[in-house]
Scaffold this motif. Structure first.
Motif, PDB file in Angstrom:
ATOM      1  N   ARG A   1       0.822  -1.206   0.000  1.00 62.39           N
ATOM      2  CA  ARG A   1       0.000   0.000   0.000  1.00 62.39           C
ATOM      3  C   ARG A   1       0.860   1.263   0.000  1.00 62.39           C
ATOM      4  O   ARG A   1       2.041   1.231   0.308  1.00 62.39           O
ATOM      5  N   ASN A   2       0.219   2.382  -0.375  1.00 61.57           N
ATOM      6  CA  ASN A   2       0.868   3.701  -0.408  1.00 61.57           C
ATOM      7  C   ASN A   2       2.030   3.756  -1.393  1.00 61.57           C
ATOM      8  O   ASN A   2       3.016   4.445  -1.160  1.00 61.57           O
ATOM      9  N   LYS A   3       1.894   3.019  -2.488  1.00 62.65           N
ATOM     10  CA  LYS A   3       2.918   3.022  -3.530  1.00 62.65           C
ATOM     11  C   LYS A   3       2.341   3.440  -4.885  1.00 62.65           C
ATOM     12  O   LYS A   3       2.965   3.232  -5.915  1.00 62.65           O
ATOM     13  N   GLY A   4       1.152   4.009  -4.887  1.00 63.58           N
ATOM     14  CA  GLY A   4       0.544   4.486  -6.127  1.00 63.58           C
ATOM     15  C   GLY A   4      -0.135   3.414  -6.950  1.00 63.58           C
ATOM     16  O   GLY A   4      -0.533   3.677  -8.096  1.00 63.58           O
ATOM     17  N   ILE A   5      -0.295   2.223  -6.397  1.00 70.04           N
ATOM     18  CA  ILE A   5      -0.892   1.124  -7.160  1.00 70.04           C
ATOM     19  C   ILE A   5      -2.375   1.365  -7.402  1.00 70.04           C
ATOM     20  O   ILE A   5      -2.904   1.075  -8.479  1.00 70.04           O
ATOM     21  N   GLY A   6      -3.077   1.921  -6.400  1.00 70.74           N
ATOM     22  CA  GLY A   6      -4.490   2.213  -6.576  1.00 70.74           C
ATOM     23  C   GLY A   6      -4.735   3.169  -7.726  1.00 70.74           C
ATOM     24  O   GLY A   6      -5.666   2.972  -8.525  1.00 70.74           O
ATOM     25  N   GLU A   7      -3.911   4.201  -7.838  1.00 70.57           N
ATOM     26  CA  GLU A   7      -4.068   5.152  -8.939  1.00 70.57           C
ATOM     27  C   GLU A   7      -3.827   4.468 -10.278  1.00 70.57           C
ATOM     28  O   GLU A   7      -4.559   4.710 -11.251  1.00 70.57           O
ATOM     29  N   LYS A   8      -2.815   3.612 -10.354  1.00 72.02           N
ATOM     30  CA  LYS A   8      -2.545   2.898 -11.607  1.00 72.02           C
ATOM     31  C   LYS A   8      -3.719   1.998 -11.985  1.00 72.02           C
ATOM     32  O   LYS A   8      -4.090   1.898 -13.159  1.00 72.02           O
ATOM     33  N   LEU A   9      -4.335   1.360 -11.009  1.00 72.20           N
ATOM     34  CA  LEU A   9      -5.498   0.521 -11.288  1.00 72.20           C
ATOM     35  C   LEU A   9      -6.670   1.363 -11.795  1.00 72.20           C
ATOM     36  O   LEU A   9      -7.382   0.949 -12.723  1.00 72.20           O
ATOM     37  N   LYS A  10      -6.891   2.530 -11.188  1.00 68.00           N
ATOM     38  CA  LYS A  10      -8.000   3.373 -11.622  1.00 68.00           C
ATOM     39  C   LYS A  10      -7.777   3.907 -13.029  1.00 68.00           C
ATOM     40  O   LYS A  10      -8.730   3.976 -13.828  1.00 68.00           O
ATOM     41  N   GLN A  11      -6.552   4.278 -13.362  1.00 69.53           N
ATOM     42  CA  GLN A  11      -6.293   4.764 -14.713  1.00 69.53           C
ATOM     43  C   GLN A  11      -6.461   3.638 -15.741  1.00 69.53           C
ATOM     44  O   GLN A  11      -6.986   3.853 -16.839  1.00 69.53           O
ATOM     45  N   ALA A  12      -6.041   2.424 -15.368  1.00 69.32           N
ATOM     46  CA  ALA A  12      -6.258   1.280 -16.253  1.00 69.32           C
ATOM     47  C   ALA A  12      -7.749   0.991 -16.380  1.00 69.32           C
ATOM     48  O   ALA A  12      -8.239   0.632 -17.461  1.00 69.32           O
ATOM     49  N   GLN A  13      -8.481   1.147 -15.282  1.00 65.74           N
ATOM     50  CA  GLN A  13      -9.930   0.960 -15.319  1.00 65.74           C
ATOM     51  C   GLN A  13     -10.571   1.948 -16.296  1.00 65.74           C
ATOM     52  O   GLN A  13     -11.464   1.587 -17.078  1.00 65.74           O
ATOM     53  N   ARG A  14     -10.123   3.192 -16.237  1.00 66.85           N
ATOM     54  CA  ARG A  14     -10.646   4.203 -17.163  1.00 66.85           C
ATOM     55  C   ARG A  14     -10.404   3.793 -18.607  1.00 66.85           C
ATOM     56  O   ARG A  14     -11.313   3.855 -19.456  1.00 66.85           O
ATOM     57  N   ASP A  15      -9.186   3.365 -18.920  1.00 69.43           N
ATOM     58  CA  ASP A  15      -8.854   2.978 -20.294  1.00 69.43           C
ATOM     59  C   ASP A  15      -9.718   1.816 -20.767  1.00 69.43           C
ATOM     60  O   ASP A  15     -10.234   1.823 -21.899  1.00 69.43           O
TER      61      ASP A  15
END
Length: 284
Positions: free
Chosen positions: A86-100
């Motif tokens: 956690r707290n390594k930016g993985i959640g943001e990467k998942l959300k951006q992939a979700q958007r794509d």
């Protein structure tokens, strides 16, 4: 490490069973979603994404189609990350992939809920991703006994992420300095003998700005919840009153101000008048 993470859509029973096991590790075995449910969703417009590090599943995101009587959208149900990553930016990467992936599937709107008192989630969902909120759901999931929600009403924000639109201007509140946030805060606080912020009753006296208002939340609500449930409940009920009243008056959350000053124990949601109603803006 973040650059070494692979994110991909998951389709097979074996992959989705790995997701179920990771979900059980995070929230508890009794509350995990059955694999037969996630694989059915994937086959019918849903989406499961996995984040892998050195071949190991370390985070996931699960979404399914939603319909509000007028339009179809993607309902983002769960995003979980193994504790050690956690707290390594993985959640943001998942959300951006979700958007794509959602855009490829033809969606224009993604919605999800989250606990508005969790600063990390507010910073990601509102500040980084540019989601907006105008719906507050008191005790959304009822009393939950999982590892992260036990003992507190499960109030939630309903986030709207309009993925074909431009991100709202200034979602981090860069044009608002610390003093302005403090002067226009709808809630005040004191510090107890444990160094934790104690929320004080709502007051509208002394506010200096009619166009922007600021609602504070603790920087580390999880610590409060784990050490002082009465104080956590006070924060829940006071912020519930503020958001419920302001959303009913036509305000919406469109920014998140992260306060770097260590002497100030809160961050702020930035509320503005709801200029354009989203798909969910009029719903209870």
């Amino acid at each position: 490490m973040t650059n070494e993470i692979e994110i991909r859509s998951l389709y097979t029973i074996e992959e989705l069973e790995d997701v179920r096991r990771l979900e059980s590790k995070i929230w508890g075995e009794s509350d995990s979603i059955p694999t037969h449910q996630t694989i059915t969703a994937v086959k019918n417009g849903g989406l499961v994404l996995g984040a892998f590090y050195e071949g190991q599943l370390i985070a996931f995101q699960y979404s399914f189609p939603g319909f509000n009587g007028q339009s179809v959208y993607l309902c983002s149900h769960i995003l979980g990350t193994d504790e050690q990553y956690r707290n390594k930016g993985i959640g943001e990467k998942l959300k951006q992939a979700q958007r794509d992936e959602a855009l490829k599937l033809g969606y224009s709107l993604i919605t999800w809920t989250y606990d508005p008192l969790e600063s990390i989630n507010g910073y990601l969902n509102i500040g980084k991703l540019g989601g907006v909120v105008s719906t507050y759901l008191p005790n959304c999931y009822g009393e939950m006994e999982d590892l992260l929600n036990s003992g507190l009403p499960t109030d939630r924000f309903l986030v709207e992420w309009h993925i074909r639109h431009e991100q709202p201007s200034d979602p981090f509140g860069n044009k608002y300095d610390e003093d302005l946030c403090l002067a226009n805060s709808l809630l005040q606080w004191s510090i107890n003998d444990k160094g934790l912020p104690v929320v004080l009753p709502l007051t509208y006296e002394g506010l200096q700005n009619d166009n922007r208002i600021f609602v504070p939340i603790p920087k580390n609500f999880r610590t409060i919840r784990e050490t002082n449930m009465d104080l956590a409940t006070d924060w829940r009920m006071q912020t519930r009153q503020v958001f419920t009243e302001k959303f009913a008056e036509g305000w919406q959350v469109g920014g998140f101000k992260k306060i770097s000053n260590p002497d100030i124990p809160v961050n702020f949601y930035i509320l503005t008048r709801c200029a354009l109603k989203g798909d969910f803006c009029n719903e209870d």
